[in-house]
Design an enzyme around this catalytic site. Sequence first.
Site, PDB file in Angstrom:
ATOM      1  NE  ARG A  81      10.075  45.211  42.849  1.00 61.94           N
ATOM      2  CZ  ARG A  81       9.516  44.297  43.635  1.00 61.94           C
ATOM      3  NH1 ARG A  81       9.209  43.105  43.160  1.00 61.94           N
ATOM      4  NH2 ARG A  81       9.285  44.576  44.904  1.00 61.94           N
TER       5      ARG A  81
ATOM      6  CG  HIS B 290       6.097  46.498  49.487  1.00 59.10           C
ATOM      7  ND1 HIS B 290       6.781  45.398  49.919  1.00 59.10           N
ATOM      8  CD2 HIS B 290       4.829  46.363  49.958  1.00 59.10           C
ATOM      9  CE1 HIS B 290       5.979  44.622  50.635  1.00 59.10           C
ATOM     10  NE2 HIS B 290       4.782  45.191  50.679  1.00 59.10           N
TER      11      HIS B 290
ATOM     12  CE  LYS C 154      10.364  48.139  48.271  1.00 59.07           C
ATOM     13  NZ  LYS C 154      11.152  46.891  48.307  1.00 59.07           N
TER      14      LYS C 154
ATOM     15  CD  GLU D 103       2.791  44.173  53.312  1.00 60.81           C
ATOM     16  OE1 GLU D 103       3.624  43.254  53.421  1.00 60.81           O
ATOM     17  OE2 GLU D 103       2.388  44.581  52.192  1.00 60.81           O
TER      18      GLU D 103
ATOM     19  CB  THR E 117      12.314  40.380  44.391  1.00 62.95           C
ATOM     20  OG1 THR E 117      11.049  39.905  44.832  1.00 62.95           O
ATOM     21  CG2 THR E 117      13.000  41.142  45.515  1.00 62.95           C
TER      22      THR E 117
ATOM     23  CE1 TYR F 245       9.899  45.199  53.381  1.00 61.91           C
ATOM     24  CE2 TYR F 245      10.560  47.321  54.283  1.00 61.91           C
ATOM     25  CZ  TYR F 245      10.066  46.560  53.235  1.00 61.91           C
ATOM     26  OH  TYR F 245       9.734  47.153  52.046  1.00 61.91           O
TER      27      TYR F 245
ATOM     28  CG  ASN G 192      12.835  45.985  45.189  1.00 61.24           C
ATOM     29  OD1 ASN G 192      12.468  46.860  45.954  1.00 61.24           O
ATOM     30  ND2 ASN G 192      12.593  44.707  45.415  1.00 61.24           N
TER      31      ASN G 192
ATOM     32  NE  ARG H 253       4.120  38.998  44.860  1.00 53.09           N
ATOM     33  CZ  ARG H 253       5.171  39.338  45.602  1.00 53.09           C
ATOM     34  NH1 ARG H 253       5.166  40.462  46.296  1.00 53.09           N
ATOM     35  NH2 ARG H 253       6.239  38.561  45.655  1.00 53.09           N
TER      36      ARG H 253
ATOM     37  CG  PHE I 259      18.041  40.902  52.656  1.00 55.46           C
ATOM     38  CD1 PHE I 259      16.841  41.534  52.944  1.00 55.46           C
ATOM     39  CD2 PHE I 259      18.007  39.585  52.208  1.00 55.46           C
ATOM     40  CE1 PHE I 259      15.627  40.876  52.793  1.00 55.46           C
ATOM     41  CE2 PHE I 259      16.790  38.915  52.050  1.00 55.46           C
ATOM     42  CZ  PHE I 259      15.603  39.568  52.342  1.00 55.46           C
TER      43      PHE I 259
HETATM   44  P1  CMP Z   1      10.045  43.571  48.797  1.00 55.17           P
HETATM   45  O1  CMP Z   1       9.750  42.260  48.145  1.00 55.17           O
HETATM   46  O2  CMP Z   1       9.184  44.719  48.540  1.00 55.17           O
HETATM   47  O3  CMP Z   1      10.145  43.329  50.373  1.00 55.17           O
HETATM   48  C1  CMP Z   1      11.297  42.685  50.915  1.00 55.17           C
HETATM   49  C2  CMP Z   1      12.494  43.463  50.444  1.00 55.17           C
HETATM   50  O4  CMP Z   1      13.749  42.983  50.886  1.00 55.17           O
HETATM   51  C3  CMP Z   1      12.604  43.359  48.928  1.00 55.17           C
HETATM   52  O5  CMP Z   1      11.531  44.023  48.344  1.00 55.17           O
HETATM   53  C4  CMP Z   1      13.946  43.994  48.725  1.00 55.17           C
HETATM   54  O6  CMP Z   1      13.903  45.414  48.847  1.00 55.17           O
HETATM   55  C5  CMP Z   1      14.701  43.424  49.927  1.00 55.17           C
HETATM   56  N1  CMP Z   1      15.504  42.269  49.520  1.00 55.17           N
HETATM   57  C6  CMP Z   1      15.054  41.061  49.135  1.00 55.17           C
HETATM   58  N2  CMP Z   1      16.078  40.252  48.840  1.00 55.17           N
HETATM   59  C7  CMP Z   1      17.210  40.966  49.057  1.00 55.17           C
HETATM   60  C8  CMP Z   1      18.599  40.686  48.946  1.00 55.17           C
HETATM   61  N3  CMP Z   1      19.010  39.490  48.541  1.00 55.17           N
HETATM   62  N4  CMP Z   1      19.474  41.666  49.243  1.00 55.17           N
HETATM   63  C9  CMP Z   1      19.030  42.866  49.667  1.00 55.17           C
HETATM   64  N5  CMP Z   1      17.710  43.199  49.802  1.00 55.17           N
HETATM   65  C10 CMP Z   1      16.825  42.258  49.494  1.00 55.17           C
END
Ligand code: CMP
Length: 139
Positions: free
Chosen positions: A104, A117, A11, A128, A93, A51, A114, A87, A59
């Site tokens: 991460r 992905h 990212k 994807e 996450t 997304y 984070n 994963r 968010f």
């Molecule tokens: P990922 O799981 O790759 O894909 C969905 C993304 O949404 C996740 O990574 C984060 O980058 C973002 N995300 C998930 N939860 C939150 C949150 N609570 N606040 C901001 N961003 C979020």
Amino acid sequence: MATNRTFTMVKPDAVEANNTGSILGMITEAGFKIVAMKYTKLSAEQAGAFYEVHKERPFYGELVEFMSRGPIVAAILEKDNAVEDFRKLIGATNPAQAEDGTIRKRFAKSIGENAVHGSDSDENAAIEGNFFFSGLERF
Ligand code: CMP
């Protein structure tokens, strides 16, 4: 039955911090083979489409802005049990909950920024991967 491909992105936060090489190193050292890869930048429209599933989340706007603010590395990875194993390699996450040794834990700044992905299912890995790569771009 599990297939053997998953999809990943390094990212914008991790690319900006010059962590692309280290992250790709962790991925290949964990036994994933890169079968497609590109360095690119999403427009806000493209990030919004990628997304789409999170459209109703609070968010979503922040996520679209973040994912379109700079270049990313997109890749399709191959390994037995790819989705689940990847994963595990990337960790939770929220980096505060990520285990030691995960990508991460080492590189993510926050739950939003984070670093990386990883697809959450075989079905989404295919969707994807198809978002970024044509058949001619996979090896
Ligand atoms: P990922 O799981 O790759 O894909 C969905 C993304 O949404 C996740 O990574 C984060 O980058 C973002 N995300 C998930 N939860 C939150 C949150 N609570 N606040 C901001 N961003 C979020």
